[in-house]
Enzyme design. Structure first.
Site, mmCIF file in Angstrom:
data_model
loop_
_atom_site.group_PDB
_atom_site.id
_atom_site.type_symbol
_atom_site.label_atom_id
_atom_site.label_comp_id
_atom_site.label_asym_id
_atom_site.label_seq_id
_atom_site.Cartn_x
_atom_site.Cartn_y
_atom_site.Cartn_z
ATOM 1 N N GLY A 84 0.794 -1.224 0.000
ATOM 2 C CA GLY A 84 0.000 0.000 0.000
ATOM 3 C C GLY A 84 0.824 1.270 0.000
ATOM 4 O O GLY A 84 0.725 2.075 0.917
ATOM 5 N N SER A 125 0.631 3.672 -2.312
ATOM 6 C CA SER A 125 0.040 4.705 -3.166
ATOM 7 C C SER A 125 -0.344 5.957 -2.387
ATOM 8 O O SER A 125 -0.423 7.050 -2.955
ATOM 9 C CB SER A 125 -1.197 4.164 -3.895
ATOM 10 O OG SER A 125 -2.194 3.774 -2.974
ATOM 11 N N GLY A 173 -0.939 7.722 2.012
ATOM 12 C CA GLY A 173 -0.860 7.568 3.453
ATOM 13 C C GLY A 173 0.526 7.221 3.958
ATOM 14 O O GLY A 173 1.548 7.630 3.397
ATOM 15 N N GLY A 194 2.107 4.408 3.940
ATOM 16 C CA GLY A 194 2.904 3.598 3.023
ATOM 17 C C GLY A 194 3.672 4.446 2.036
ATOM 18 O O GLY A 194 4.862 4.215 1.796
ATOM 19 N N TYR A 251 -13.661 -2.386 12.354
ATOM 20 C CA TYR A 251 -12.251 -2.002 12.255
ATOM 21 C C TYR A 251 -11.489 -2.493 13.480
ATOM 22 O O TYR A 251 -10.394 -3.057 13.357
ATOM 23 C CB TYR A 251 -12.138 -0.485 12.127
ATOM 24 C CG TYR A 251 -10.724 0.006 11.962
ATOM 25 C CD1 TYR A 251 -10.031 -0.219 10.782
ATOM 26 C CD2 TYR A 251 -10.067 0.701 12.981
ATOM 27 C CE1 TYR A 251 -8.723 0.231 10.617
ATOM 28 C CE2 TYR A 251 -8.771 1.150 12.827
ATOM 29 C CZ TYR A 251 -8.105 0.912 11.648
ATOM 30 O OH TYR A 251 -6.811 1.342 11.500
#
Length: 277
Positions: free
Chosen positions: A9, A11, A13, A15, A148
């Site tokens: 991930g 792309s 945030g 990451g 979550y």
């Protein structure tokens, strides 16, 4: 720290922030994305040091293929970062079957399968580190965030056991516990279809999640702290990042410990005492 990192991930945030910081330091990053176009700028700027694999974390077979290919192409890999994930918020009754399955497939099964796919490579290397992005929500449960929370509590149990299993192989595992971070996470989170019965109840508080204040967590500092933690020996079992994370976790753990202590005497009343029967 440089070396070679595998990060899911990248792309957006945390990451993306981790990948950006590492690439600027000269590290090699093998990153996964759902849409390769989302990191076109990083590929242009760091073509020789960035490997990109297209991956849907709900597909275990694809996870094995991508992880194997990454280790073969850029290995050995020093650090594996399970970062990708998302949230769906709403009262439990409001959640759809598809939303429940989607979150658990990605946040739990996806992270579990990434770790499993990486382990044979890390064992052969005789070293390595796994950073699992969790949340203070892996220690604290809130109305409206049950799905979550469940995904994070589950992956925390898995990774805590894995920590102990990997000690003989010199592989460390760290659970990362950020608070609310100033990323796109809240804005991109899904909301369950509201039921009028929950209007005005605690579970409805998160319906305004996308408009809520951004929170205190600085993604640049959090990414830097995660990178720095990979140099520590032994690997920290948990990395609490954010004043809000510390406060929420401290309150929850203190309450749970007090409830446990209050049952000390009563717990022993059910022990077997050798009576016939």
């Amino acid at each position: 720290m440089t070396g070679t990192w595998f990060i899911t991930g990248i792309s957006r945030g945390l990451g993306r922030e981790m990948a950006t910081q590492l690439l600027k330091r000269g590290a090699t990053v093998a990153g996964t994305v759902r849409d390769p176009a989302s990191v076109a700028d990083l590929r242009t700027a760091h073509r020789e040091h960035l490997w990109v694999g297209q991956l849907e974390l709900a597909d275990p077979a694809a996870i094995r293929r991508v992880v194997d290919r990454a280790f073969n192409d850029v290995g050995p890999v020093d650090v594996v970062v399970n970062n990708a994930g998302y949230g769906v918020f709403g009262a439990i009754e409001e959640l759809s079957d598809e939303q429940i399955r989607g979150v658990l497939d990605t946040n739990v099964i996806g992270s579990l399968q990434v770790a499993r796919a990486a382990l044979p490579h890390l064992r052969r290397q005789g070293s390595g580190r796994i950073l699992q992005v969790s949340s203070y929500g892996g220690q604290v449960a809130r109305p409206g965030a049950a799905l979550y929370n469940a995904s994070k509590w589950c992956i925390e149990a898995f990774m805590e056991a894995l920590q102990q299993e990997l000690v003989p192989f010199g592989i460390g595992v760290t659970l990362v516990e950020p608070g609310v971070v100033r990323t796109e996470f809240r804005g991109r989170s899904e909301l369950a279809q509201p039921l009028a019965a929950y209007d005005g109840t605690p579970a409805a508080a998160l319906r305004g999640l996308r408009e809520a204040s951004p929170g205190p967590g600085d993604p640049v500092r959090i990414a830097a702290a995660m990178i720095e933690s990979a140099q520590r020996e032994p690997a920290p079992r948990r990395l609490v990042l954010g004043s809000d994370s510390y406060a929420f976790m401290h309150e929850a753990l203190t309450e749970r410990l007090a409830e446990l202590e209050a049952q000390r005497e009563n717990a022993s009343t059910t022990d077997w005492r050798g009576e016939p029967g």
